[in-house]
Every structure is written in structure tokens, then in C-alpha cells.
Write a protein that holds these residues in place. Structure first.
Motif, mmCIF file in Angstrom:
data_model
loop_
_atom_site.group_PDB
_atom_site.id
_atom_site.type_symbol
_atom_site.label_atom_id
_atom_site.label_comp_id
_atom_site.label_asym_id
_atom_site.label_seq_id
_atom_site.Cartn_x
_atom_site.Cartn_y
_atom_site.Cartn_z
ATOM 1 N N SER A 170 0.736 -1.017 -0.162
ATOM 2 C CA SER A 170 0.003 0.059 0.122
ATOM 3 C C SER A 170 0.918 1.043 0.046
ATOM 4 O O SER A 170 1.978 1.405 0.440
ATOM 5 N N GLU A 255 -2.993 -3.568 -2.462
ATOM 6 C CA GLU A 255 -3.864 -4.018 -1.855
ATOM 7 C C GLU A 255 -4.963 -2.604 -1.795
ATOM 8 O O GLU A 255 -4.933 -1.628 -1.231
ATOM 9 N N PHE A 257 -8.114 -2.483 -1.232
ATOM 10 C CA PHE A 257 -8.885 -2.131 -0.093
ATOM 11 C C PHE A 257 -8.127 -1.538 1.036
ATOM 12 O O PHE A 257 -9.042 -1.212 2.006
ATOM 13 N N ASN A 258 -6.915 -1.355 0.903
ATOM 14 C CA ASN A 258 -6.003 -0.532 1.886
ATOM 15 C C ASN A 258 -5.402 0.501 1.491
ATOM 16 O O ASN A 258 -4.509 1.176 2.253
ATOM 17 N N GLU A 259 -5.773 1.185 0.406
ATOM 18 C CA GLU A 259 -5.119 2.213 -0.221
ATOM 19 C C GLU A 259 -5.902 3.342 0.234
ATOM 20 O O GLU A 259 -7.022 3.552 0.907
ATOM 21 N N ARG A 262 -9.529 3.771 -0.517
ATOM 22 C CA ARG A 262 -10.215 2.639 -0.276
ATOM 23 C C ARG A 262 -11.833 2.711 -0.293
ATOM 24 O O ARG A 262 -12.506 2.024 -0.663
#
Length: 283
Positions: A170, A255, A257-259, A262
Motif C-alpha cells: 500500500s 491492496e 482495499f487498503n489504499e 479505499r
């Protein structure tokens, strides 16, 4: 109660930890969430919370050799130990929520596991979403590397052969520091056996992609250094599904979903799910 893999599985007898996040109201559909290599299901608490808020139940398991499940980190006896776990989780979900539509979400190696699972179980799902799926490696191995990988897989199957750079996870430094500090995250090398099994699963999915006809959304960070965005494009181009969509996010790392972006990524996920659930399952 853990899932115990059956005697005919490559991971026979393994106890797999699983978890359910349930919405406050009766769920309108169920998401099976398939995590990636070296991580564990509780890294998706925030994803499950967003899905729960949309009335979706979420189920996930720690793969063989991951998180709180039994097995050797960085290794797998055969890739089927992963897909056997997903099949067992699917059976749990169907028993607990008979008749509800099912959505499959897989990230990274979990995207590869999900695609492999769909080759034999796509009829179970209303749709599938793959996030940064490992369909092609970040660097294509040479023929010599593939030969060496297969040789080592037979002779020294648990030998570590490939390390991953956590900085590629990330652009958010807190995500990276939390990842490295998480005792349930494995930071050692991928074994020779797992590398071989992943390469073979990638080739199988590439070869059989045309047989997958379930509605699919493929999402990938353009700057992903851990799983090639070209793999997602290849899968999209070769899928047999008449209902398919791909979105490559500029600047995002592995990732998604973890940037930092998100919330927008998860809004794309929930919007697609809403559009692909039967009308009876929509509020």
C-alpha cells in the motif's frame, strides 16, 4: 468450530479457522471473502463492515498455513488444499443461509484461488469480484526458473525461494507498518512447492478462463508490483462471461482495499453487488 479438511484433501485433517460478520438485519445475500497470500481474514474487518452496512453477511477462512489455521506458513502440499477450504466454507454458508444469493470476492492469491474455485463451482454464485488477482506473476519466470522451481518442489519442497516486498502492499505507510507488525502475517519466503503450485494454477486459469461465465468484476491497482495488472487484463479478455467489467485504478498499489482511496474502491464493489443481486434481494 473449525473447518476440518476431509481425508481425500491434500491438507487432510487440517483445522481451518473461519469467521462470520453478520449484519444487524436479516442478510439479503452472502459474500465469501477469500484473502491473499501470507495474510489472514481479520485484515478484512473494515471491508466486512462496509458490506454488513449494505445488508450482506460475510464469511471468510484462514487458508491452510495462514493466520490461525493449521499448516506450514509459506508452503502448501498442493494448491487444492486452498480450494478444498473454500469448498468447505461454501458448504457451511449454504447450510446456514439456504437460498440466499452468493457473491465471491477474492484478493491476490485469493483471486487465483477464487478463479480456480469458479472453474468447478461457478453455478453457485450470482457474481464474483477479483481484487488484484494473481493471474500472472509480477515478473514472468524464465523456462529455467520454472524448471528449477519444479525440481526444488520435488527435492526441497519447503525451501524458501521468493520474497515479497511489503512496501508494495500500500501507499499508506501505516498499512505497511501494521502489516509488518502483525503476528499473523507471514513475512518469510514463498516455498518452492507453493511457487510451483501457484504457477501451475495461474496457467490453468489462463487456459480455462473461457469456461468461466459467471458475472465478474476485476479490480487492480495500476502500480501493483506484487501481482501483474496484465494478468487481470488477460483474464478479462479471455473470460467467457458476457457480463464482465474491469477497472484499473491509476497510482494504486496491490491492496486496493487498503489504499488511501479505499472508500471509492469499496463503493465500486458494493455498487456492482447491488446491480448483480436478484431484485428480490435488493431493498
Amino acid at each position: 468450530t473449525p473447518i476440518i479438511l476431509p481425508t481425500n484433501s491434500a491438507g487432510a485433517g487440517a483445522k481451518l479457522h473461519w469467521h462470520a460478520w453478520l449484519p444487524s438485519e436479516t442478510p439479503r445475500a452472502v459474500v465469501l471473502l477469500i484473502h491473499g497470500y501470507a495474510e489472514h481474514l481479520r485484515r478484512y474487518d473494515h471491508v466486512a463492515a462496509v458490506l454488513n452496512a449494505k445488508g450482506l453477511a460475510v464469511y471468510a477462512l484462514d487458508h491452510w498455513g495462514h493466520g490461525k489455521s493449521s499448516g506450514t506458513p509459506g508452503f502448501v502440499p498442493a494448491f487444492s488444499a486452498f480450494t478444498d477450504g473454500v469448498e468447505a466454507l461454501l458448504a457451511q454458508v449454504k447450510a446456514r443461509h439456504p437460498g440466499l444469493p452468493l457473491i465471491l470476492i477474492g484478493h491476490s492469491m485469493g483471486g487465483l484461488i477464487s478463479a480456480t474455485h469458479l472453474l468447478s463451482h461457478q453455478a453457485e454464485y450470482a457474481g464474483a469480484i477479483l481484487s488484484g488477482p494473481a493471474i500472472k506473476p509480477a515478473e514472468e519466470p524464465s523456462r529455467l526458473m520454472i524448471f528449477i522451481s519444479r525440481l526444488l518442489s520435488r527435492l526441497l519442497p519447503k525451501m524458501g525461494v521468493l520474497g515479497l516486498d511489503a512496501n508494495g502492499v500500500s501507499r499508506d505507510p501505516k498499512v505497511v507498518s501494521d502489516y509488518l507488525a502483525d503476528p499473523l502475517v507471514y513475512t518469510g519466503k514463498i516455498s518452492a512447492r507453493l511457487a510451483k503450485e501457484m504457477f501451475e494454477a495461474m496457467h490453468r486459469v489462463q487456459a480455462e478462463a473461457r469456461t468461466i461465465r459467471v458475472p465478474m468484476l476485476i479490480l487492480h491497482g495500476a502500480e501493483d508490483s506484487l501481482a501483474a495488472p496484465e494478468g487481470s487484463q488477460y483474464l478479462y479478455d479471455h473470460l467467457g462471461s458476457p457480463d464482465k467489467q474491469i477497472k484499473i485504478y491509476p497510482h494504486l498499489f496491490h491492496e486496493i482495499f487498503n489504499e488511501p482511496e479505499r472508500e471509492a474502491v469499496l463503493a465500486d464493489v458494493t455498487g456492482w453487488i447491488d446491480a448483480h443481486l436478484p431484485k428480490a434481494a435488493n431493498p
